[in-house]
Design a protein around this motif. Structure first.
Motif, mmCIF file in Angstrom:
data_model
loop_
_atom_site.group_PDB
_atom_site.id
_atom_site.type_symbol
_atom_site.label_atom_id
_atom_site.label_comp_id
_atom_site.label_asym_id
_atom_site.label_seq_id
_atom_site.Cartn_x
_atom_site.Cartn_y
_atom_site.Cartn_z
ATOM 1 N N ALA A 59 0.846 -1.198 0.000
ATOM 2 C CA ALA A 59 0.000 0.000 0.000
ATOM 3 C C ALA A 59 0.878 1.243 0.000
ATOM 4 O O ALA A 59 2.022 1.223 0.480
ATOM 5 C CB ALA A 59 -0.918 0.010 1.223
ATOM 6 N N VAL A 60 0.336 2.336 -0.543
ATOM 7 C CA VAL A 60 0.976 3.650 -0.533
ATOM 8 C C VAL A 60 -0.095 4.707 -0.290
ATOM 9 O O VAL A 60 -1.295 4.449 -0.463
ATOM 10 C CB VAL A 60 1.721 3.954 -1.858
ATOM 11 C CG1 VAL A 60 2.923 3.066 -2.038
ATOM 12 C CG2 VAL A 60 0.771 3.853 -3.036
ATOM 13 N N THR A 61 0.352 5.883 0.104
ATOM 14 C CA THR A 61 -0.519 7.049 0.225
ATOM 15 C C THR A 61 -0.175 8.035 -0.880
ATOM 16 O O THR A 61 0.994 8.389 -1.062
ATOM 17 C CB THR A 61 -0.353 7.722 1.593
ATOM 18 O OG1 THR A 61 -0.836 6.846 2.617
ATOM 19 C CG2 THR A 61 -1.150 9.023 1.657
ATOM 20 N N VAL A 62 -1.187 8.457 -1.632
ATOM 21 C CA VAL A 62 -1.021 9.395 -2.744
ATOM 22 C C VAL A 62 -1.665 10.715 -2.331
ATOM 23 O O VAL A 62 -2.841 10.746 -1.971
ATOM 24 C CB VAL A 62 -1.665 8.832 -4.031
ATOM 25 C CG1 VAL A 62 -1.569 9.843 -5.159
ATOM 26 C CG2 VAL A 62 -1.015 7.519 -4.423
ATOM 27 N N ARG A 63 -0.880 11.783 -2.398
ATOM 28 C CA ARG A 63 -1.347 13.108 -1.974
ATOM 29 C C ARG A 63 -1.336 14.078 -3.148
ATOM 30 O O ARG A 63 -0.300 14.249 -3.808
ATOM 31 C CB ARG A 63 -0.471 13.669 -0.854
ATOM 32 C CG ARG A 63 -0.514 12.875 0.445
ATOM 33 C CD ARG A 63 0.221 13.613 1.542
ATOM 34 N NE ARG A 63 0.103 12.907 2.813
ATOM 35 C CZ ARG A 63 1.006 12.070 3.292
ATOM 36 N NH1 ARG A 63 2.115 11.832 2.599
ATOM 37 N NH2 ARG A 63 0.824 11.459 4.448
ATOM 38 N N GLY A 64 -2.450 14.710 -3.382
ATOM 39 C CA GLY A 64 -2.518 15.772 -4.372
ATOM 40 C C GLY A 64 -2.142 17.101 -3.745
ATOM 41 O O GLY A 64 -2.750 17.535 -2.767
ATOM 42 N N ILE A 65 -1.117 17.752 -4.287
ATOM 43 C CA ILE A 65 -0.563 18.979 -3.709
ATOM 44 C C ILE A 65 -0.931 20.161 -4.612
ATOM 45 O O ILE A 65 -0.750 20.093 -5.837
ATOM 46 C CB ILE A 65 0.968 18.890 -3.566
ATOM 47 C CG1 ILE A 65 1.356 17.616 -2.799
ATOM 48 C CG2 ILE A 65 1.510 20.128 -2.869
ATOM 49 C CD1 ILE A 65 0.824 17.543 -1.401
ATOM 50 N N ASN A 66 -1.420 21.220 -4.005
ATOM 51 C CA ASN A 66 -1.713 22.465 -4.718
ATOM 52 C C ASN A 66 -0.708 23.514 -4.263
ATOM 53 O O ASN A 66 -0.803 24.043 -3.155
ATOM 54 C CB ASN A 66 -3.144 22.928 -4.440
ATOM 55 C CG ASN A 66 -3.508 24.164 -5.247
ATOM 56 O OD1 ASN A 66 -2.794 24.542 -6.173
ATOM 57 N ND2 ASN A 66 -4.600 24.812 -4.896
ATOM 58 N N SER A 67 0.286 23.793 -5.098
ATOM 59 C CA SER A 67 1.344 24.741 -4.754
ATOM 60 C C SER A 67 1.337 25.880 -5.767
ATOM 61 O O SER A 67 0.367 26.087 -6.495
ATOM 62 C CB SER A 67 2.704 24.024 -4.719
ATOM 63 O OG SER A 67 3.012 23.486 -5.986
#
Length: 555
Positions: free
Chosen positions: A300-308
């Motif tokens: 398993a992994v954690t996927v994070r959407g980043i708004n920069s």
């Protein structure tokens, strides 16, 4: 010669570590079932995901108003149930409660209650013996509402497809890791953490892989992946290769440890990324909700959407296509991921450093300690005449002072005492925790254990000298040497173990009001102090014991 060897090993180890990014080979996909990229992802429910997230936020705010304006009303369970039922999923809920030994980070409370909601999409073309999990943690507002909306939109899209060979589980867990731990224990019918849960658990097949989704908003500029689990555990490297391949295909900027990918292999940027990953593993903290899946041998992994502030902007459609691509590749698996590496460091997502490449420099750094220990042992072997000169050396010297026990055997009592002290400091808090109902709480409560552990080290460092001085005054012809001389250090170490637990309990009511600390951090800090004391004591105790003999005989 010894200092030169030590310096050579130390410098060689540091140079090897610095050269790891340049020595790292390119990563490749070891699992052939996930290698094809000919499939076209067609997710187009971005607007629907935004509508779901807006409705989810409104329902959650409504519950907060009913709960008095605090984050205690929980997530909108009934609304999630209705939404999943409308999509044609098999919906289940799980209520759980957990009593924490330390207060949680958001609010200083010990009892945590929550509800997990999940829907199962049964595989239409298989025997339903395997499953994939897509989860979105229901964090405190306004975080991660778009992830829940995207999860529901993906469920609606996947419901329309007919190529699924594995069951899909869409999970919305409350209280982050606590809710995920309760769900995994309920799904696998176990209880290793003391969490209480209720409800009929609906089950799919054996879980093959899981992806946790976190979004900071409806617009994202890059996607970050967090592979680190508890205590530095990592998923199979093919899962990270799959993430990178899907991001590259969809035109998304992908990062790891918050660092963008750069083409040059031996750059300082790669070394920074590698060291950040090493520090993250050494900290032992979970990188996301996926960490608990790794304990059950589920990749398993954690996927994070980043708004920069980057220029390239993407909407929820791009994130949905990324997750769709990962699920479709995992859907092709015929067996568990096992062919690639499980122990590695990543200077970038396109290169890796295996355990066979990064362990030798650590071995060189540890050789410095071994060389120093061997040098001290050789010095003891060639110093037979020195103790005799320090203790008088003439005919009037007392019998028994001419030939003190020198060599490797003389190190046995200090080593046994130091390791016994470490064992006592490790075991007695656990025993006392079962007897005493109130556990230590707060960062301030760690001060007594640190002081006590260092005080125990100081006592073990100085008591042999003090004891022999007192013994010389009482019976100068027969100083107490042997097992009896170990009694004061043993008593001090056991007393330190008792104080290590009892002192924080005494002051935990005051410490609970300030600086809450996680249980894992408390254990790590205490064990670091114990380890440092145990590492330094054998040589120091031996030096001061024989130095004490010299003081006794008037040298």
């Amino acid at each position: 010669m010894t200092p030169h060897c030590s310096v050579l090993c130390y410098v060689s180890g540091l140079c090897w570590l610095a050269a790891l990014p340049a020595l790292s080979p390119r990563s490749s996909m070891s699992e052939n079932a996930m290698g094809s990229t000919m499939v076209e992802e067609r997710f187009h429910y971005g607007a629907r995901a935004a509508a779901y997230s807006a409705e989810f936020s409104a329902q959650r705010d409504r519950r907060r108003v009913r709960a008095g304006g605090e984050w205690g009303g929980g997530m909108p369970v009934q609304w999630l149930q209705r939404s999943m039922w409308a999509l044609g999923l098999e919906v289940h809920t799980q209520r759980f409660a957990r009593t924490l030994p330390f207060p949680d980070e958001s609010r200083e409370r010990y009892a945590v209650r929550g509800t997990n909601v999940y829907g199962i999409l049964r595989a239409p073309r298989a025997a339903r013996t395997e499953a994939l999990v897509l989860s979105a943690p229901c964090s405190a507002p306004p975080h991660n509402a778009h992830a829940v909306g995207l999860l529901l939109a993906l469920a609606a899209y996947c419901r329309e497809q007919i190529y699924w060979a594995k069951d899909l589980i869409f999970l919305v867990n409350e209280h982050d890791l606590l809710g995920m731990e309760a769900w995994l224990e309920g799904y696998h019918d176990g209880n290793r953490s003391g969490t209480q849960w209720w409800g009929s658990m609906g089950r799919a097949g054996a879980i093959q892989a899981a992806v946790a989704v976190e979004l900071s908003g409806a617009v994202l500029t890059s996607v970050d992946v967090a592979p680190e689990g508890l205590n530095g555990q990592l998923p199979n490297m093919d899962l990270l290769g799959l993430f990178h391949a899907c991001c590259h295909k969809g035109g998304l900027l992908c990062t790891i440890q918050g660092k963008l990918q750069r083409p040059e292999a031996g750059s300082v940027h790669g070394l920074q990324t590698l060291l950040l990953m090493g520090l993250q593993q050494a900290a032992g903290r979970a990188g996301g909700d996926h960490a608990l899946f790794l304990r059950y041998r589920i990749e398993a992994v954690t996927v994070r959407g980043i708004n920069s502030f980057r220029q390239h902007k993407h909407d929820l459609n791009a994130m949905g296509r990324l997750l769709e691509g990962m699920l479709r590749k995992l859907n092709n698996l015929l067996e568990r991921l096992h062919q690639s590496y499980f122990f590695y460091l990543l200077p970038s997502l396109t290169r890796f450093v295996s355990i066979g490449l990064y362990m030798p420099p650590f071995g060189l750094l540890l050789c410095v300690l071994i060389i120093r220990a061997v040098d001290l042992w050789l010095q003891l072997q060639h110093s037979d005449a020195a103790p005799t000169q320090r203790m008088g050396g003439g005919d009037g010297a007392p019998r028994g002072a001419e030939d003190p026990p020198v060599g490797l055997l003389s190190l046995l009592p200090p080593v046994l005492v130091s390791h016994g002290a470490g064992l006592a400091l490790y075991s007695l808090p656990v025993v006392g925790h079962r007897i005493t109902p109130d556990p230590p709480v707060g960062l301030l409560s760690l001060l007594p254990p640190v002081l006590v552990s260092h005080g125990a080290g100081l006592a073990l460092y100085s008591l042999p000298v003090v004891g022999h001085r007192v013994a010389a005054l009482l019976a100068p012809q027969d100083p107490p040497v042997g097992l009896l001389s170990l009694l004061p250090p043993v008593l001090v170490s056991h007393g330190a173990g008792l104080a290590l637990y009892s002192l924080p309990v005494v002051g935990h009511r005051v410490a609970a009001l300030h600086f809450p600390v996680a249980e894992a951090e408390a254990v790590v800090l205490s064990m670091m102090a114990i380890y440092v004391a145990g590492m330094a004591l054998p040589h120091s105790a031996h030096r001061w014991v024989w130095g004490g003999y010299g003081v006794l005989w008037g040298c």
